[in-house]
Design an enzyme around this catalytic site. Structure first.
Site, PDB file in Angstrom:
ATOM      1  N   SER A  24      -3.024  -6.892 -10.613  1.00 37.96           N
ATOM      2  CA  SER A  24      -3.768  -5.818  -9.969  1.00 37.96           C
ATOM      3  C   SER A  24      -2.822  -4.787  -9.357  1.00 37.96           C
ATOM      4  O   SER A  24      -1.808  -5.138  -8.752  1.00 37.96           O
ATOM      5  CB  SER A  24      -4.659  -6.413  -8.878  1.00 37.96           C
ATOM      6  OG  SER A  24      -5.370  -5.390  -8.219  1.00 37.96           O
ATOM      7  N   LYS A  48      -7.010  -2.652 -10.903  1.00 35.51           N
ATOM      8  CA  LYS A  48      -6.683  -2.107  -9.588  1.00 35.51           C
ATOM      9  C   LYS A  48      -7.780  -2.528  -8.634  1.00 35.51           C
ATOM     10  O   LYS A  48      -8.941  -2.623  -9.022  1.00 35.51           O
ATOM     11  CB  LYS A  48      -6.614  -0.584  -9.727  1.00 35.51           C
ATOM     12  CG  LYS A  48      -6.233   0.129  -8.469  1.00 35.51           C
ATOM     13  CD  LYS A  48      -5.387   1.349  -8.762  1.00 35.51           C
ATOM     14  CE  LYS A  48      -4.811   1.910  -7.470  1.00 35.51           C
ATOM     15  NZ  LYS A  48      -4.266   0.910  -6.564  1.00 35.51           N
ATOM     16  N   GLY A  49      -7.421  -2.810  -7.395  1.00 35.59           N
ATOM     17  CA  GLY A  49      -8.386  -3.283  -6.411  1.00 35.59           C
ATOM     18  C   GLY A  49      -9.578  -2.340  -6.302  1.00 35.59           C
ATOM     19  O   GLY A  49      -9.398  -1.128  -6.200  1.00 35.59           O
ATOM     20  N   ASN A  72       5.526  -0.641  -1.631  1.00 30.65           N
ATOM     21  CA  ASN A  72       4.458   0.325  -1.849  1.00 30.65           C
ATOM     22  C   ASN A  72       3.449   0.261  -0.720  1.00 30.65           C
ATOM     23  O   ASN A  72       3.212  -0.796  -0.123  1.00 30.65           O
ATOM     24  CB  ASN A  72       3.772   0.091  -3.211  1.00 30.65           C
ATOM     25  CG  ASN A  72       2.675  -0.931  -3.131  1.00 30.65           C
ATOM     26  OD1 ASN A  72       1.573  -0.641  -2.675  1.00 30.65           O
ATOM     27  ND2 ASN A  72       2.961  -2.151  -3.556  1.00 30.65           N
ATOM     28  N   GLY A  75      -2.339   2.253  -0.316  1.00 35.04           N
ATOM     29  CA  GLY A  75      -3.551   2.360   0.492  1.00 35.04           C
ATOM     30  C   GLY A  75      -4.818   2.088  -0.295  1.00 35.04           C
ATOM     31  O   GLY A  75      -5.890   2.573   0.048  1.00 35.04           O
ATOM     32  N   LEU A  76      -4.667   1.288  -1.378  1.00 35.22           N
ATOM     33  CA  LEU A  76      -5.830   0.811  -2.138  1.00 35.22           C
ATOM     34  C   LEU A  76      -6.702   1.932  -2.681  1.00 35.22           C
ATOM     35  O   LEU A  76      -7.915   1.791  -2.818  1.00 35.22           O
ATOM     36  CB  LEU A  76      -6.666  -0.166  -1.288  1.00 35.22           C
ATOM     37  CG  LEU A  76      -5.944  -1.486  -0.982  1.00 35.22           C
ATOM     38  CD1 LEU A  76      -6.624  -2.226   0.152  1.00 35.22           C
ATOM     39  CD2 LEU A  76      -5.878  -2.368  -2.218  1.00 35.22           C
ATOM     40  N   ASN A 102     -10.357  -6.840  -9.626  1.00 32.37           N
ATOM     41  CA  ASN A 102      -9.835  -7.257  -8.327  1.00 32.37           C
ATOM     42  C   ASN A 102     -10.703  -6.561  -7.279  1.00 32.37           C
ATOM     43  O   ASN A 102     -10.996  -5.374  -7.392  1.00 32.37           O
ATOM     44  CB  ASN A 102      -8.368  -6.837  -8.210  1.00 32.37           C
ATOM     45  CG  ASN A 102      -7.755  -7.196  -6.864  1.00 32.37           C
ATOM     46  OD1 ASN A 102      -8.088  -6.608  -5.845  1.00 32.37           O
ATOM     47  ND2 ASN A 102      -6.859  -8.160  -6.876  1.00 32.37           N
ATOM     48  N   CYS A 133      -6.446  -7.783   2.980  1.00 31.65           N
ATOM     49  CA  CYS A 133      -6.887  -6.654   3.798  1.00 31.65           C
ATOM     50  C   CYS A 133      -7.149  -7.102   5.233  1.00 31.65           C
ATOM     51  O   CYS A 133      -7.531  -8.242   5.470  1.00 31.65           O
ATOM     52  CB  CYS A 133      -8.199  -6.094   3.264  1.00 31.65           C
ATOM     53  SG  CYS A 133      -8.074  -5.557   1.595  1.00 31.65           S
ATOM     54  N   THR A 196       1.977  -9.100  -2.393  1.00 37.61           N
ATOM     55  CA  THR A 196       3.291  -8.594  -1.961  1.00 37.61           C
ATOM     56  C   THR A 196       3.676  -9.126  -0.587  1.00 37.61           C
ATOM     57  O   THR A 196       2.825  -9.513   0.208  1.00 37.61           O
ATOM     58  CB  THR A 196       3.272  -7.058  -1.888  1.00 37.61           C
ATOM     59  OG1 THR A 196       2.198  -6.655  -1.035  1.00 37.61           O
ATOM     60  CG2 THR A 196       3.099  -6.442  -3.268  1.00 37.61           C
TER      61      THR A 196
END
Lengths: 310, 309
Positions: A24, A48-49, A72, A75-76, A102, A133, A196
């Protein structure tokens, strides 16, 4: 050489043609990678989320390279779950690969809201929950850092869908095995690890953090040994299958995770600097199985040799 | 659907001498009418220069076996082949391209700043380079027809404007370049621009006054815009953000159509890392959303960009 049954593996009831997925946040919504690799040869795509509503993301600078990796703080940023199933999914599901959106939120309800939207989409094989989160309704600490909260969000999402749910664990915890056990008890079908590692970098000339967000997530080969250790520990703590993530760039990297206990792997940051990395790993894993005389990659999962009992 | 035969070309490991390596096409894909390739190019030349201000530059010339169309303003992601560090490729605007009977010759100009450009500066003739490109969009030259074009370059930003200058010239558009840098040696490619456009159409500005007017390049640009009348020109600019912001302000005041080529740190160059965020005007309450320099740009219309004050 073709992708033979030797690489076929089942994780959380999902059959994958090979154990190589894209991670993701490093393959867009899958289609972005289709310009460079043949998605039909990929085990699966973790998108991607996605959140219930679109997110604008952080101000730049969002990325900075560090030794052996990168930080990185995107910021989603994402188009939102609805836009994904309407604009991306119809094209993505034409490929012969497993599609795993995701999902994230900032409250338990937001996770459920996002999953409910995605339930309308055909061709989704399962979900991956990003639980790193902050939980804004519980003091802003990450769901992933607290066994109770991690379990709560897992259980809530499990009750909202019949599709398999894979929970993505954070390495930024004292005892990842304890979190893994809590999430397993809450009904997770699989675990993916690790997300991460939180890091920071400072420009000494200006004395300012290099990322606008101050801190960011460290990824790439720099975190691989931490991730392998996490997989090794969690494999001893739970019975559900694991998907290894963290700095995987080569066949050898993928094999380390599998031998440590992962049934499949996700290739992330490597795709940025070598878009073919996942394809090369697919070929490399098959070549390794042939060379070692293995009938199935399954025989390698958790096959680490230890001289002492743990 | 096309079957990709990159495995026939990709040689795993690094122990293959260049002569035995069928360098070239690894994977290609039609992006609309565009071809994007992930290839290994061979270094023909890598000339390093140091200016009087102490800044260091490299001019890298590569040869590849693929013939692929590169448009002005597009860029490539470059990294010495098989180098582990630094990890990420670096985004470089194509400076010049030349079709060869057996492939393509491409040139890049870079300023040696961080680890990525330092690693590029160590390349020697015969070395291999991982090259992903061409990436990004191109300048729109349609609005330049029947007008004059003003090119504005800051430092190595000039590289991204050279092929545009060539195209504008061949389309018969009267073209003038304003190029600025710290010192006389910080105007990359200026001699070549003079050859192409004529010395009278290249206006230099240096901070130390060693070539052209003293100060920022935006000053002679502004003077020029004040001096002309009739149908306004079109501006194309590439350079550091403060310069681009100033160009955007000048352009807005004089109601001049302007296209800006942006630079940004990027991990991938093809849209998946979302690191190269740029604020684009939008009707939403905040007034902007984040676009991507790599796939939405690198060329943007000035009026579309949202500049934070």
């Amino acid at each position: 050489m073709t992708d033979g049954a030797v690489l076929h593996i089942e994780v959380a009831g999902i059959g994958f043609q090979n154990p190589v997925l894209t991670a993701s946040g490093t393959c867009g919504y899958g289609l972005d990678m289709a310009e460079l690799i043949d998605l039909n040869r990929l085990g699966g795509v973790c998108t991607k989320g996605l959140s219930a509503r679109p997110m604008r993301g952080n101000a730049p600078w969002r990325i900075v390279e560090t030794h052996g990796g990168m930080l990185n703080a995107i910021g989603l940023q994402n188009i939102g779950a609805r836009a994904f199933i309407e604009d991306k999914l119809p094209r993505l599901r034409r490929y012969n690969t497993r599609i795993i959106p995701n999902v994230f939120g900032y409250t338990v309800d937001e996770y459920i809201e996002a999953v409910r939207i995605l339930e309308d989409g055909d061709g989704i094989h399962g979900y991956e929950l990003n639980i790193s989160c902050p939980n804004v309704k519980a003091g802003g600490e990450s769901f992933a850092n607290d066994a109770h909260q991690a379990a709560e969000v897992t259980e809530a999402v499990k009750n909202a869908t019949r599709r398999p749910v894979m929970v993505k664990l954070s390495p930024n915890v004292t005892d990842i095995a304890a979190i893994a056990r809590a999430v397993e008890s809450a009904g997770a079908d699989a675990l993916s690890l690790v997300n991460t590692a939180v890091g920071m970098s400072i420009d000494v000339e200006t004395r300012r953090p290099r990322l606008a967000n101050i801190t960011g997530g460290l990824s790439g080969p720099a975190i691989k040994p931490i991730a392998v250790r996490c997989v090794f520990q969690v494999a001893r703590a739970v019975k559900i299958p694991l998907v290894g993530i963290g700095g995987i760039a080569t066949t050898e990297d993928a094999l380390e995770f599998i031998i440590a206990g992962a049934s499949a792997v996700q290739v992330g940051t490597a795709s940025f600097y070598d878009p073919q990395a996942a394809m090369k790993i697919v070929d490399g894993l098959e070549a390794y199985c042939l060379r070692k005389g293995l009938d199935s990659i399954r025989d390698l999962v958790g096959a680490v040799r230890l001289d002492q009992d743990l | 659907m096309r079957r990709f035969n990159f495995r026939a070309y990709r040689v795993p490991g690094t122990n293959f001498p260049a002569a035995e390596l069928d360098y070239g096409l690894l994977a290609d894909r039609l992006r609309g009418d565009r071809l994007l390739i992930d290839a290994i190019a061979i270094v023909e030349r890598n000339q390093l220069n140091q200016s009087a201000s102490g800044r260091r530059y490299g001019e890298l010339r590569l040869k590849m076996t693929n013939r692929v169309e590169v448009r002005p303003g597009q860029f490539a992601m470059l990294k010495p082949h098989a180098d582990f560090e630094p990890l990420l490729r670096r985004a470089m605007a194509y400076y010049r391209c030349e079709d060869l009977a057996d492939g393509l010759r491409v040139e890049f100009i870079y300023q040696i700043l961080g680890r990525g450009t330092q690693s590029l500066s160590r390349l020697r003739p015969g070395d291999m380079v991982d090259l992903l490109g061409p990436l990004g969009n191109t300048y729109d030259t349609q609005p330049a027809r029947g007008r004059r074009a003003l090119l504005v370059a800051g430092g190595v930003g000039s590289a991204a404007l050279y092929m545009l200058a060539e195209n504008l010239r061949s389309e018969g558009v009267e073209t003038r370049l304003f190029i600025g840098g710290a010192s006389a040696g910080d105007l990359p490619g200026v001699d070549r621009f003079e050859e192409l456009l004529g010395a009278e159409n290249v206006i230099c500005a240096t901070i130390d006054g060693t070539r052209g007017t003293e100060g920022f390049v935006t000053e002679p640009l502004q003077d020029h815009l004040r001096s002309i009348e009739a149908r306004g020109p079109i501006i194309y600019a590439c350079g550091p953000d403060p310069m681009l912001h100033r160009v955007a302000q000048i352009a807005e005041k004089s109601e001049t159509t302007t296209q800006l080529s942006l630079e940004s740190p990027m991990a991938c160059g093809f849209g998946i890392c979302v690191g190269c965020a740029v604020a684009i005007k939008s009707d939403c309450p905040e007034g902007f959303v984040y676009g991507k320099v790599c796939t939405d740009g690198p060329v943007f219309r000035s009026e579309d960009l949202y500049w934070a004050e």
